[in-house]
Scaffold this motif. Structure first.
Motif, PDB file in Angstrom:
ATOM      1  N   ARG A  49       8.223   9.059   5.405  1.00 11.22           N
ATOM      2  CA  ARG A  49       9.110  10.020   6.048  1.00 11.22           C
ATOM      3  C   ARG A  49      10.572   9.602   5.874  1.00 11.22           C
ATOM      4  N   ALA A  50      10.867   8.865   4.826  1.00 10.32           N
ATOM      5  CA  ALA A  50      12.228   8.424   4.490  1.00 10.32           C
ATOM      6  C   ALA A  50      12.876   7.652   5.632  1.00 10.32           C
ATOM      7  N   GLY A  51      12.108   6.837   6.345  1.00  8.92           N
ATOM      8  CA  GLY A  51      12.646   6.006   7.413  1.00  8.92           C
ATOM      9  C   GLY A  51      12.818   6.710   8.743  1.00  8.92           C
ATOM     10  N   LYS A  52      12.545   8.011   8.812  1.00  8.59           N
ATOM     11  CA  LYS A  52      12.667   8.755  10.076  1.00  8.59           C
ATOM     12  C   LYS A  52      11.426   8.512  10.930  1.00  8.59           C
ATOM     13  N   GLN A  53      11.629   8.421  12.228  1.00 10.23           N
ATOM     14  CA  GLN A  53      10.506   8.203  13.135  1.00 10.23           C
ATOM     15  C   GLN A  53       9.937   9.535  13.596  1.00 10.23           C
ATOM     16  N   VAL A  54       8.631   9.569  13.719  1.00  8.80           N
ATOM     17  CA  VAL A  54       7.945  10.727  14.279  1.00  8.80           C
ATOM     18  C   VAL A  54       6.897  10.240  15.267  1.00  8.80           C
ATOM     19  N   THR A  55       6.576  11.073  16.214  1.00 11.97           N
ATOM     20  CA  THR A  55       5.528  10.799  17.187  1.00 11.97           C
ATOM     21  C   THR A  55       4.297  11.585  16.764  1.00 11.97           C
ATOM     22  N   LEU A  56       3.168  10.903  16.578  1.00 16.48           N
ATOM     23  CA  LEU A  56       1.917  11.534  16.164  1.00 16.48           C
ATOM     24  C   LEU A  56       0.946  11.574  17.331  1.00 16.48           C
ATOM     25  N   VAL A  57       0.304  12.701  17.524  1.00 14.15           N
ATOM     26  CA  VAL A  57      -0.759  12.839  18.520  1.00 14.15           C
ATOM     27  C   VAL A  57      -2.038  13.093  17.739  1.00 14.15           C
ATOM     28  N   LYS A  58      -2.970  12.152  17.810  1.00 16.53           N
ATOM     29  CA  LYS A  58      -4.226  12.239  17.057  1.00 16.53           C
ATOM     30  C   LYS A  58      -5.404  12.316  18.020  1.00 16.53           C
ATOM     31  N   GLY A  59      -6.514  12.845  17.514  1.00  7.76           N
ATOM     32  CA  GLY A  59      -7.756  12.850  18.283  1.00  7.76           C
ATOM     33  C   GLY A  59      -8.067  14.162  18.960  1.00  7.76           C
ATOM     34  N   PHE A  60      -7.330  15.237  18.684  1.00  8.52           N
ATOM     35  CA  PHE A  60      -7.597  16.529  19.313  1.00  8.52           C
ATOM     36  C   PHE A  60      -8.848  17.136  18.698  1.00  8.52           C
ATOM     37  N   VAL A  61      -9.763  17.585  19.561  1.00  5.65           N
ATOM     38  CA  VAL A  61     -10.994  18.232  19.114  1.00  5.65           C
ATOM     39  C   VAL A  61     -10.945  19.678  19.578  1.00  5.65           C
ATOM     40  N   GLY A  62     -10.850  20.594  18.615  1.00  4.08           N
ATOM     41  CA  GLY A  62     -10.803  21.995  18.985  1.00  4.08           C
ATOM     42  C   GLY A  62     -10.287  22.866  17.862  1.00  4.08           C
ATOM     43  N   SER A  63     -10.005  24.113  18.199  1.00  3.97           N
ATOM     44  CA  SER A  63      -9.568  25.080  17.199  1.00  3.97           C
ATOM     45  C   SER A  63      -8.099  24.875  16.847  1.00  3.97           C
ATOM     46  N   ASP A  64      -7.718  25.412  15.714  1.00  5.67           N
ATOM     47  CA  ASP A  64      -6.330  25.293  15.266  1.00  5.67           C
ATOM     48  C   ASP A  64      -5.371  26.040  16.193  1.00  5.67           C
ATOM     49  N   ASP A  65      -5.833  27.154  16.758  1.00  2.55           N
ATOM     50  CA  ASP A  65      -4.968  27.914  17.669  1.00  2.55           C
ATOM     51  C   ASP A  65      -4.643  27.103  18.919  1.00  2.55           C
ATOM     52  N   ASP A  66      -5.636  26.407  19.472  1.00  2.00           N
ATOM     53  CA  ASP A  66      -5.394  25.580  20.658  1.00  2.00           C
ATOM     54  C   ASP A  66      -4.513  24.379  20.322  1.00  2.00           C
ATOM     55  N   LEU A  67      -4.695  23.828  19.132  1.00  2.00           N
ATOM     56  CA  LEU A  67      -3.856  22.709  18.683  1.00  2.00           C
ATOM     57  C   LEU A  67      -2.405  23.158  18.553  1.00  2.00           C
ATOM     58  N   LYS A  68      -2.193  24.328  17.981  1.00  2.00           N
ATOM     59  CA  LYS A  68      -0.833  24.841  17.819  1.00  2.00           C
ATOM     60  C   LYS A  68      -0.198  25.182  19.164  1.00  2.00           C
ATOM     61  N   ALA A  69      -0.997  25.655  20.115  1.00  2.00           N
ATOM     62  CA  ALA A  69      -0.465  25.942  21.449  1.00  2.00           C
ATOM     63  C   ALA A  69      -0.033  24.661  22.152  1.00  2.00           C
ATOM     64  N   LEU A  70      -0.829  23.603  22.028  1.00  2.00           N
ATOM     65  CA  LEU A  70      -0.465  22.314  22.620  1.00  2.00           C
ATOM     66  C   LEU A  70       0.788  21.759  21.947  1.00  2.00           C
ATOM     67  N   ALA A  71       0.868  21.893  20.620  1.00  2.00           N
ATOM     68  CA  ALA A  71       2.056  21.415  19.902  1.00  2.00           C
ATOM     69  C   ALA A  71       3.298  22.183  20.329  1.00  2.00           C
ATOM     70  N   ALA A  72       3.183  23.478  20.521  1.00  2.00           N
ATOM     71  CA  ALA A  72       4.329  24.283  20.952  1.00  2.00           C
ATOM     72  C   ALA A  72       4.802  23.850  22.333  1.00  2.00           C
ATOM     73  N   MET A  73       3.855  23.550  23.229  1.00  2.00           N
ATOM     74  CA  MET A  73       4.228  23.086  24.558  1.00  2.00           C
ATOM     75  C   MET A  73       4.968  21.758  24.479  1.00  2.00           C
ATOM     76  N   LEU A  74       4.459  20.820  23.679  1.00  2.00           N
ATOM     77  CA  LEU A  74       5.096  19.507  23.551  1.00  2.00           C
ATOM     78  C   LEU A  74       6.472  19.615  22.897  1.00  2.00           C
ATOM     79  N   LYS A  75       6.587  20.448  21.875  1.00  2.00           N
ATOM     80  CA  LYS A  75       7.872  20.601  21.195  1.00  2.00           C
ATOM     81  C   LYS A  75       8.912  21.217  22.114  1.00  2.00           C
TER      82      LYS A  75
END
Length: 115
Positions: A49-75
């Motif tokens: 990532r060219a030295g930039k830091q990112v926060t990764l959340v791993k281990g979600f079990v479910g549909s892509d729509d629910d994953l995207k909803a959780l990501a939108a809330m966190l963002k």
């Protein structure tokens, strides 16, 4: 137009039944576990990532729509950008402590991981 789609009927040769309807296999949808049963790990990553830091959340079990909803809330709560794909959420920047707090308040089991 879907009834005349010849690619979906490639393996059907002939049927004498006038009411025959060809049934295609539908991909099974992954069942989303309730928040209390999710075991999420929150990582801080800098690789490829060219030295930039990112926060990764791993281990979600479910549909892509629910994953995207959780990501939108966190963002939105962190006020930054990010993405959600392939079962993992990427939040731009070092927000590991804040993301863990937000996930715990939302009812998820979340831990810091990876150093």
């Amino acid at each position: 137009m879907a009834d005349n789609d010849w690619k979906s009927r490639l393996n059907v040769v002939y049927s004498t039944n006038p009411d025959f309807k060809y049934q295609t296999e539908e991909p099974e949808r992954e069942e989303t576990l309730p928040p209390g049963q999710q075991n999420l790990r929150v990582w801080l990553d800098r690789r490829a990532r060219a030295g930039k830091q990112v926060t990764l959340v791993k281990g979600f079990v479910g549909s892509d729509d629910d994953l995207k909803a959780l990501a939108a809330m966190l963002k939105s709560k962190c006020g930054v950008g990010g993405t959600a794909k392939e079962g993992e959420i990427v939040i731009q920047g070092d927000f590991r402590d804040r993301v863990v707090d937000l996930l715990v308040k939302a009812g998820y089991k979340a831990k810091k991981a990876g150093g």
